[in-house]
Design a protein around this motif. Structure first.
Motif, short mmCIF file in Angstrom:
data_model
loop_
_atom_site.label_atom_id
_atom_site.label_comp_id
_atom_site.label_asym_id
_atom_site.label_seq_id
_atom_site.Cartn_x
_atom_site.Cartn_y
_atom_site.Cartn_z
N GLU A 181 29.22 14.62 24.21
CA GLU A 181 30.59 14.22 24.56
C GLU A 181 31.58 15.34 24.27
OE1 GLU A 181 33.71 10.57 23.47
OE2 GLU A 181 32.00 11.00 22.15
N VAL A 182 31.49 15.93 23.09
CA VAL A 182 32.47 16.94 22.71
C VAL A 182 32.21 18.26 23.44
CG1 VAL A 182 31.31 17.99 20.69
CG2 VAL A 182 33.80 17.78 20.74
N ASP A 183 30.96 18.55 23.77
CA ASP A 183 30.67 19.78 24.50
C ASP A 183 31.30 19.80 25.88
OD1 ASP A 183 29.30 20.91 22.43
OD2 ASP A 183 27.31 20.79 23.35
N GLU A 184 31.32 18.66 26.55
CA GLU A 184 31.97 18.57 27.86
C GLU A 184 33.45 18.89 27.73
OE1 GLU A 184 31.27 14.84 29.74
OE2 GLU A 184 29.08 15.02 29.66
N LEU A 185 34.08 18.35 26.69
CA LEU A 185 35.50 18.61 26.46
C LEU A 185 35.74 20.07 26.06
CD1 LEU A 185 38.45 17.73 26.11
CD2 LEU A 185 37.86 16.95 23.80
N LEU A 186 34.94 20.57 25.14
CA LEU A 186 35.14 21.94 24.67
C LEU A 186 34.97 22.97 25.79
CD1 LEU A 186 33.27 21.80 21.22
CD2 LEU A 186 35.73 22.13 21.58
N TYR A 187 34.00 22.74 26.66
CA TYR A 187 33.78 23.68 27.76
C TYR A 187 35.01 23.79 28.64
CZ TYR A 187 32.10 25.71 32.09
OH TYR A 187 31.98 26.50 33.21
N LEU A 188 35.59 22.64 28.99
CA LEU A 188 36.79 22.65 29.84
C LEU A 188 38.00 23.17 29.07
CD1 LEU A 188 36.39 19.24 31.73
CD2 LEU A 188 35.85 21.55 32.56
N MET A 189 38.11 22.80 27.80
CA MET A 189 39.27 23.18 26.99
C MET A 189 39.26 24.68 26.66
SD MET A 189 40.33 21.74 23.20
CE MET A 189 40.69 20.07 23.74
N VAL A 190 38.09 25.21 26.27
CA VAL A 190 38.00 26.58 25.77
C VAL A 190 37.60 27.56 26.87
CG1 VAL A 190 36.82 28.11 24.13
CG2 VAL A 190 37.49 25.79 23.43
N ASP A 191 36.49 27.28 27.55
CA ASP A 191 35.97 28.22 28.54
C ASP A 191 36.80 28.20 29.83
OD1 ASP A 191 32.78 29.09 27.75
OD2 ASP A 191 33.72 27.45 26.67
N GLN A 192 37.17 27.01 30.27
CA GLN A 192 37.92 26.89 31.53
C GLN A 192 39.43 26.82 31.32
OE1 GLN A 192 36.29 27.06 34.59
NE2 GLN A 192 34.65 27.65 33.18
N SER A 195 44.47 22.48 30.75
CA SER A 195 45.61 21.98 29.99
C SER A 195 45.32 20.55 29.53
CB SER A 195 46.87 21.98 30.86
OG SER A 195 46.74 21.04 31.91
N ARG A 196 46.15 20.05 28.63
CA ARG A 196 45.99 18.68 28.15
C ARG A 196 46.07 17.70 29.31
NH1 ARG A 196 48.99 14.35 26.05
NH2 ARG A 196 48.15 13.42 24.12
N GLU A 197 46.99 17.94 30.23
CA GLU A 197 47.15 17.07 31.39
C GLU A 197 45.91 17.10 32.27
OE1 GLU A 197 49.37 19.32 30.36
OE2 GLU A 197 50.76 17.86 29.45
N GLU A 198 45.35 18.28 32.46
CA GLU A 198 44.14 18.39 33.28
C GLU A 198 42.95 17.72 32.61
OE1 GLU A 198 44.79 22.60 35.68
OE2 GLU A 198 44.29 22.66 33.54
N LEU A 199 42.87 17.81 31.29
CA LEU A 199 41.79 17.15 30.57
C LEU A 199 41.91 15.63 30.67
CD1 LEU A 199 41.71 19.45 27.40
CD2 LEU A 199 39.96 19.32 29.19
N CYS A 200 43.13 15.15 30.57
CA CYS A 200 43.35 13.70 30.74
C CYS A 200 42.94 13.25 32.14
CB CYS A 200 44.82 13.36 30.50
SG CYS A 200 45.34 13.41 28.76
N ALA A 201 43.24 14.08 33.14
CA ALA A 201 42.89 13.77 34.52
C ALA A 201 41.37 13.74 34.72
CB ALA A 201 43.51 14.78 35.47
N GLU A 202 40.64 14.47 33.86
CA GLU A 202 39.18 14.47 33.93
C GLU A 202 38.58 13.24 33.27
OE1 GLU A 202 36.92 16.55 35.34
OE2 GLU A 202 38.56 17.64 36.31
N GLY A 203 39.43 12.42 32.64
CA GLY A 203 38.95 11.17 32.07
C GLY A 203 38.80 11.16 30.56
N PHE A 204 39.19 12.26 29.89
CA PHE A 204 39.11 12.29 28.44
C PHE A 204 40.31 11.57 27.84
CE2 PHE A 204 36.72 16.08 29.75
CZ PHE A 204 35.54 15.89 29.05
#
Length: 248
Positions: A181-192, A195-204
């Motif tokens: 679960e956290v790896d999916e978030l970290l990959y988008l947050m750190v590697d990609q 933004s917080r808004e984009e992460l929310c849009a991804e369903g987190f």
């Protein structure tokens, strides 16, 4: 030199080292405490047998017990007491690894993965210390995949991740979320760099995003050398970083 705990991270580091250098150039240290899981030692032995590397066993119980017996430490099983003991054990193991690295003129191999490093889930100058870390840019889910690909014994790959610092301890229960679960978030947050808004849009969930971002920011001190007060023109780690000025 690699500290072999019986977990998948140290197992993968040992397997990669054996494949890259030859098993005769890799030495594994098993460093159990008296309450360590017997299964951890069995799994460490599976890795040793599969790779053909040499190994030594050093029981850390006497020095850990001697230290805490000499201190005023609450006898309760509180989280702080367990944390202190866990950190002490992690640092004791690293001092042993570095002692043997001097003895054998060997480099200490790191076993901390990218997920742990980003979350600060490790002991500074303990399991986070090393000379070379082959796993530091691999998320935990990538460690599992590479471990399976390189032939790490199946029981080690499939086991529940645990630092084995106290009975029944597991990483995911302590963290409060799964690695996948956290790896999916970290990959988008750190590697990609979402933004917080984009992460929310991804369903987190926003609370989960904020929790992880807070952990990353609060553990930054674990991912860099100690801050040096700048008083000269060429301060180590700020202005003086490379060996290129020294004919190499």
């Amino acid at each position: 030199m690699v500290g072999l705990s019986g977990g998948v991270d140290s197992a993968l580091s040992a397997v990669l080292a054996a494949k890259a250098l030859g098993p005769e150039k890799v030495l594994a240290l098993k460093m159990p405490y008296k309450t360590s899981s017997k299964e951890s030692l069995v799994h460490a032995d599976l890795v040793i047998a599969a790779t053909g590397i040499e190994s030594l066993t050093v029981d850390i119980s006497p020095q850990i017990d001697a230290y805490f017996d000499s201190q005023t430490v609450e006898q309760s099983d509180s989280q702080m007491v367990r944390l202190r003991r866990g950190n002490k054990m992690a640092r004791e193991r690293m001092t042993i690894l570095y002692d043997h690295s001097a003895r054998w003129q060997a480099l200490v191999l790191g076993t901390s993965n990218k997920t742990e490093l980003l979350l600060g889930y490790g002991t500074l100058y303990g399991d986070m210390a090393s000379a070379v870390n082959p796993l530091g840019d691999l998320y935990k889910t990538q460690v599992w995949a590479l471990a399976e690909f390189t032939g790490v014994p199946r029981p080690v790959v499939d086991k529940q991740p645990s630092a084995d610092l106290w009975a029944g301890q597991t990483d995911e229960a302590e963290l409060g979320f799964s690695y996948r679960e956290v790896d999916e978030l970290l990959y988008l947050m750190v590697d990609q760099r979402y933004s917080r808004e984009e992460l929310c849009a991804e369903g987190f969930a926003a609370v989960f995003i904020d929790q992880i971002a807070h952990r990353i920011m609060n553990s930054q001190y674990k991912r860099r050398l100690p801050v040096i007060a700048k008083v000269s023109q060429r301060t180590i780690d700020r202005d003086f970083r490379y060996a290129r000025d020294w004919g190499r």
